[in-house]
Design a protein around this motif. Structure first.
Motif, PDB file in Angstrom:
ATOM      1  N   LEU A  15     -40.857 -23.580  44.979  1.00 20.64           N
ATOM      2  CA  LEU A  15     -40.883 -23.115  43.365  1.00 20.64           C
ATOM      3  C   LEU A  15     -41.185 -21.834  42.973  1.00 20.64           C
ATOM      4  O   LEU A  15     -39.703 -20.941  42.766  1.00 20.64           O
ATOM      5  N   VAL A  16     -42.159 -21.255  44.372  1.00 24.52           N
ATOM      6  CA  VAL A  16     -42.241 -19.453  43.039  1.00 24.52           C
ATOM      7  C   VAL A  16     -40.793 -19.089  44.738  1.00 24.52           C
ATOM      8  O   VAL A  16     -41.047 -17.850  44.043  1.00 24.52           O
ATOM      9  N   HIS A  17     -41.208 -19.276  45.560  1.00 24.40           N
ATOM     10  CA  HIS A  17     -40.229 -18.793  46.711  1.00 24.40           C
ATOM     11  C   HIS A  17     -38.762 -18.680  45.774  1.00 24.40           C
ATOM     12  O   HIS A  17     -37.914 -18.079  45.856  1.00 24.40           O
ATOM     13  N   ALA A  18     -38.596 -19.876  45.415  1.00 25.82           N
ATOM     14  CA  ALA A  18     -36.912 -20.395  44.735  1.00 25.82           C
ATOM     15  C   ALA A  18     -37.015 -19.583  43.765  1.00 25.82           C
ATOM     16  O   ALA A  18     -35.701 -18.535  43.318  1.00 25.82           O
ATOM     17  N   SER A  19     -38.171 -18.816  42.616  1.00 25.54           N
ATOM     18  CA  SER A  19     -37.613 -18.185  41.349  1.00 25.54           C
ATOM     19  C   SER A  19     -37.192 -16.478  41.863  1.00 25.54           C
ATOM     20  O   SER A  19     -37.026 -15.999  41.017  1.00 25.54           O
ATOM     21  N   PHE A  20     -37.879 -16.126  42.750  1.00 26.64           N
ATOM     22  CA  PHE A  20     -37.993 -15.287  43.579  1.00 26.64           C
ATOM     23  C   PHE A  20     -35.446 -14.739  43.684  1.00 26.64           C
ATOM     24  O   PHE A  20     -35.036 -15.208  43.519  1.00 26.64           O
ATOM     25  N   ALA A  55     -29.960 -18.503  54.691  1.00 29.14           N
ATOM     26  CA  ALA A  55     -31.244 -18.046  53.824  1.00 29.14           C
ATOM     27  C   ALA A  55     -31.941 -18.815  54.309  1.00 29.14           C
ATOM     28  O   ALA A  55     -33.374 -19.161  54.681  1.00 29.14           O
ATOM     29  N   GLY A  56     -31.418 -20.434  54.042  1.00 33.34           N
ATOM     30  CA  GLY A  56     -32.199 -22.076  54.565  1.00 33.34           C
ATOM     31  C   GLY A  56     -32.961 -21.325  56.122  1.00 33.34           C
ATOM     32  O   GLY A  56     -34.404 -21.963  56.737  1.00 33.34           O
ATOM     33  N   LEU A 179     -34.590 -23.516  48.389  1.00 30.65           N
ATOM     34  CA  LEU A 179     -33.483 -22.892  48.173  1.00 30.65           C
ATOM     35  C   LEU A 179     -32.438 -23.574  47.029  1.00 30.65           C
ATOM     36  O   LEU A 179     -31.467 -23.260  46.739  1.00 30.65           O
ATOM     37  N   ILE A 180     -33.897 -24.578  45.907  1.00 30.51           N
ATOM     38  CA  ILE A 180     -33.279 -24.493  45.512  1.00 30.51           C
ATOM     39  C   ILE A 180     -32.286 -24.111  44.026  1.00 30.51           C
ATOM     40  O   ILE A 180     -30.982 -23.885  43.676  1.00 30.51           O
ATOM     41  N   SER A 184     -28.179 -23.828  42.967  1.00 32.29           N
ATOM     42  CA  SER A 184     -27.711 -24.169  42.074  1.00 32.29           C
ATOM     43  C   SER A 184     -26.721 -23.510  41.728  1.00 32.29           C
ATOM     44  O   SER A 184     -25.413 -23.371  40.843  1.00 32.29           O
ATOM     45  N   ILE A 185     -27.274 -21.949  42.188  1.00 32.27           N
ATOM     46  CA  ILE A 185     -25.978 -21.165  42.080  1.00 32.27           C
ATOM     47  C   ILE A 185     -24.070 -20.863  42.435  1.00 32.27           C
ATOM     48  O   ILE A 185     -23.478 -21.336  41.933  1.00 32.27           O
ATOM     49  N   TRP A 186     -24.569 -22.159  44.055  1.00 29.63           N
ATOM     50  CA  TRP A 186     -23.667 -22.303  44.667  1.00 29.63           C
ATOM     51  C   TRP A 186     -23.062 -22.458  43.578  1.00 29.63           C
ATOM     52  O   TRP A 186     -21.539 -22.987  44.084  1.00 29.63           O
ATOM     53  N   VAL A 187     -23.650 -24.451  43.292  1.00 31.17           N
ATOM     54  CA  VAL A 187     -22.236 -25.032  42.377  1.00 31.17           C
ATOM     55  C   VAL A 187     -21.690 -24.640  41.493  1.00 31.17           C
ATOM     56  O   VAL A 187     -21.186 -24.781  41.148  1.00 31.17           O
ATOM     57  N   LEU A 188     -22.821 -23.799  40.882  1.00 31.97           N
ATOM     58  CA  LEU A 188     -21.468 -23.093  39.727  1.00 31.97           C
ATOM     59  C   LEU A 188     -20.476 -22.344  40.197  1.00 31.97           C
ATOM     60  O   LEU A 188     -19.788 -22.603  39.798  1.00 31.97           O
ATOM     61  N   ILE A 189     -21.243 -21.786  40.978  1.00 25.55           N
ATOM     62  CA  ILE A 189     -19.912 -21.041  41.541  1.00 25.55           C
ATOM     63  C   ILE A 189     -18.842 -21.836  42.681  1.00 25.55           C
ATOM     64  O   ILE A 189     -17.175 -21.853  41.967  1.00 25.55           O
ATOM     65  N   SER A 190     -19.398 -22.260  42.814  1.00 22.25           N
ATOM     66  CA  SER A 190     -17.875 -24.035  43.496  1.00 22.25           C
ATOM     67  C   SER A 190     -17.270 -24.879  42.914  1.00 22.25           C
ATOM     68  O   SER A 190     -16.330 -24.809  43.044  1.00 22.25           O
TER      69      SER A 190
END
Length: 237
Positions: A15-20, A55-56, A179-180, A184-190
């Motif tokens: 989760l810390v990784h995902a926050s960067f 990235a994954g 990758l959360i 999430s950004i990918w979902v918003l863009i799509s």
């Protein structure tokens, strides 16, 4: 350290990784350049999907490599000195995030040198194929290694202790959860959300994300120290 505690540590580290925000910034740049070039929504979706996948893959490779190195050197249980160093690294990086992660200016400019930021922007603008986007996703993860190394190392130390199939589960849990934010950004863009709305949210909440990431790293460092080092010493005593 039992399996539940180990997976909880891996989850918090992920989760810390995902926050960067470096990979997120590059993803929004890639999407903005693609939309600005009037490419079709389907093509923009392919580019962003390849970026997230890249990235994954890089996160999976880095964690697997770190775990393999630790396992080869120390076996399934690293010395307490290594655990102590890893905990200190988590706390040190957490403090660095509080003070240095974002530049002291408007917007969401990150700690990276401006020349490298321009390079990533130019790379994202020049990206036209899924393969190039995949490569850009790989690069974005490596570029933030200075900050994500700490959660990767502590996760590797925890994962090599897990028995059998749980080792693979730990690696998968970290990779997916890290990758959360990108997903999430990918979902918003799509789904057609405007990039300006996404960027505005990032700018409004950047100090919260900065504080949360630094705080989580610090808490994780103390938590692992208590669960692993103090608990082992108390058990021996």
């Amino acid at each position: 350290m039992d399996i539940a505690t180990s997976l909880a540590i891996v989850t918090l580290a992920a989760l810390v990784h995902a926050s960067f925000q470096l990979s997120v910034s590059v993803l929004t740049l890639l999407s903005g350049h693609s939309i600005g070039a009037k490419r079709s929504h389907a093509r923009t979706l392919r580019l962003t999907s390849s970026f997230v996948f890249g990235a994954g893959v890089m996160t999976l490779l880095l964690l697997s490599f770190i775990s393999l190195v630790l396992l080869t050197i120390f076996g399934q249980d690293a010395p307490q000195l290594i655990w102590a160093i890893a905990c200190g690294l988590l706390i040190g990086v957490g403090i660095a995030v509080w003070f240095f992660y974002y530049r002291r200016e408007k917007g969401t400019s990150l700690w990276i040198p401006r020349s490298f930021a321009r390079h990533l922007s130019e790379r994202s603008k020049a990206t036209k194929s899924a393969a190039e986007s995949f490569s850009l996703g790989l690069t974005s993860v490596i570029s933030e290694l200075l900050f994500i190394a700490a959660p990767l190392i502590i996760s590797g130390l925890v994962i090599i202790q897990l028995p059998g199939i749980w080792l693979l589960v730990g690696i998968a849990v970290y990779t997916v959860i890290s990758l959360i934010t990108l997903f999430s950004i990918w979902v918003l863009i799509s789904s057609g959300h405007r990039l300006s709305e996404i960027q505005k949210w990032r700018e409004t909440n950047k100090h919260f994300l900065q504080f949360a990431a630094g705080g989580a790293l610090t808490v994780l460092g103390f938590f692992v120290y208590v669960c692993k080092i103090i608990a082992d010493v108390a058990g021996v005593a």
